[in-house]
Write an enzyme that holds these catalytic residues in place. Structure first.
Site, short mmCIF file in Angstrom:
data_model
loop_
_atom_site.label_atom_id
_atom_site.label_comp_id
_atom_site.label_asym_id
_atom_site.label_seq_id
_atom_site.Cartn_x
_atom_site.Cartn_y
_atom_site.Cartn_z
CG ASN A 76 -3.18 10.49 -1.08
OD1 ASN A 76 -3.21 11.28 -0.19
ND2 ASN A 76 -2.34 9.58 -1.46
CG ASP A 121 -2.33 0.91 -2.13
OD1 ASP A 121 -1.53 0.83 -0.98
OD2 ASP A 121 -3.80 1.32 -1.86
CB ILE A 146 6.30 1.52 3.63
CG1 ILE A 146 6.54 2.14 2.09
CG2 ILE A 146 7.55 1.88 4.54
CD1 ILE A 146 6.36 3.65 1.92
CB VAL A 147 3.20 -0.04 7.24
CG1 VAL A 147 1.99 -0.70 6.87
CG2 VAL A 147 3.32 0.15 8.97
CE LYS A 169 -1.86 -2.44 4.77
NZ LYS A 169 -1.07 -1.62 3.98
#
Ligand code: PMT
Length: 401
Positions: A210, A279, A307-308, A341
């Site tokens: 990206n 993603d 991950i977060v 999250k």
């Protein structure tokens, strides 16, 4: 505190219309308890007479390297040694370019070269000049030299243009000078930050990635380090210099980034997930370069670990800040991500249409449970500094309750 310490500010004034604001800057610095001496470039004298700053600072103004009167005052080496901070405000594009290249063709530039203490610059120029790639390159070079870049601000300019380039207001510069001398609010704390893109291999020569340049994450690493934290930066592939005193761990894919985060997160008090993590990854990475035999081709993708989210579900989770990169409905998507999250805070930015990715500036909507704040368009360094302040306040508040 500043009255007793009497920190010494050597204020450099270069040629620009914002030089008139530096008179107010001198007044405010002295009011805040700093000792101020002023040095002007020859072109600064075209805008404001030295007498103005002399009257406000109570000291003679230095203008010339070969000043005959200098024997009665400090010479340039003495003056450079005297300063606790050199502050150039306004810093014109010309002076920034010369400073970046190490020129010493006037007293101010000579002092910068001779000064061992921190040098801060408050750029002031037309918005097109600020946006010019040559100026960008000079600013990047100054950052590599550990110069502090304060501003510029955005808004209406003396020439009638609107945009980034105005000098920060004198009160804002004084606030930064005060913060510079304050003991870091993150001393003794460890901050883990992810930055940049990830690359997901298709075959040995191709990948999916990206547009993240890493600039936002690196600015955060710098700001956290300035606040006294011990900083580890887990970085995807970018072309940026690592800020001084920051430990960088290089990774490429999301899987590698996850492994590096999990390995280091136990030591972290604060985790900031600024990386643009892919993603999805390619399910079957080819060992050999894929040949273009068919007219169309399909890639099967598998979900990457979040991950977060993994970090926020650890038993001993650090104070965790996620980012949200959105192209629409910023507040709604950010609020949903904050909750989904399990984050302590989220910093949301609009991306696409020339915003967010790979830009020198950014604006953020920051949300946390019980509060929100907009950080208006400013350089990524300024935004990072403001976000770190916000994080510190929420982190301290959370640990008190
Ligand atoms: O690098 P620059 O060019 O300076 O640009 C800065 C930026 C736009 C990349 C940055 O400000 C930013 O928004 N970073 C987050 C980009 C992103 O991936 O946002 P997201 O909304 O898709 O992800 C939400 C959060 O989950 C992020 O904290 C992300 O790091 C995290 N995440 C996402 C996917 C994944 N597999 N694991 C994650 O941890």
């Amino acid at each position: 505190m500043y009255t007793t310490l009497k920190k010494k500010i050597l204020l450099g004034i270069t040629g620009g219309i914002a030089a008139y604001k530096s008179a107010e800057l001198v007044r405010l610095l002295i009011k805040a308890g700093f000792e101020v001496r002023v040095v002007m470039t020859p072109s600064a004298r075209e805008f404001v007479q030295p007498l103005t700053y002399q009257a406000l600072s109570g000291h003679r103004v230095y203008t010339d390297t070969f000043d005959g009167e200098a024997s009665s005052a400090m010479d340039h080496i003495e003056l450079a040694r005297w300063a606790d901070l050199m502050l150039i405000a306004p810093a014109s594009s010309n002076s920034l370019a010369k400073l970046a290249s190490g020129y010493a063709d006037n007293l101010l530039l000579t002092l910068c070269l001779a000064c061992k203490k921190a040098v801060a610059v408050a750029p002031a120029m037309n918005q097109q000049m600020w946006a010019n790639p040559a100026t960008n390159e000079n600013i990047a070079q100054l950052k590599r030299q550990q110069k502090l870049i304060w501003g510029p601000d955005s808004g209406e300019q003396a020439c009638g243009d609107v945009g980034l380039g105005r000098m920060l207001e004198p009160a804002a510069i004084v606030a930064l000078v005060k913060t510079h001398f304050e003991p870091g609010k993150l001393i003794g704390k460890t901050v883990l930050i992810t930055a940049g893109p990830t690359r997901e291999a298709i075959d040995p020569v191709r990948y999916i990635s990206n547009k993240s340049s890493g600039k936002m994450g690196y600015a955060l690493a710098w700001a956290a380090s300035q606040a006294g934290a011990s900083v580890t930066l887990i970085s995807g592939p970018v072309c940026l210099a690592v800020p001084e005193q920051v430990t960088r761990i290089d990774v490429s894919s999301a899987t590698e980034m996850r492994a590096a985060v999990i390995k280091n997160v136990n030591q972290a008090d604060i985790f900031i997930a600024c990386a643009a993590v892919a993603d999805y990854r390619v399910a079957n990475v080819s060992d050999q370069k894929i040949k273009k035999t068919a007219k169309t081709m399909q890639l099967n993708l598998s979900r990457n670990p979040d991950i977060v989210s993994e970090v926020t579900h650890l038993d001993n989770k650090p104070f965790t800040i996620g980012f949200a990169a959105e192209t629409e409905s910023l507040a709604e998507h950010a609020q949903a991500k904050l909750e989904r999250k399990n984050l302590d805070m989220i910093a949301a930015n609009l991306v696409g249409d020339d915003r967010g990715f790979d830009k020198e500036y950014n604006e953020l909507l920051v949300l946390w449970s019980g509060g929100e704040k907009k950080l208006a368009l400013a350089s990524k360094d300024d935004i990072a500094r403001q976000l770190i302040d916000l994080i510190v306040n929420c982190y301290i508040f959370k640990n008190k309750t």
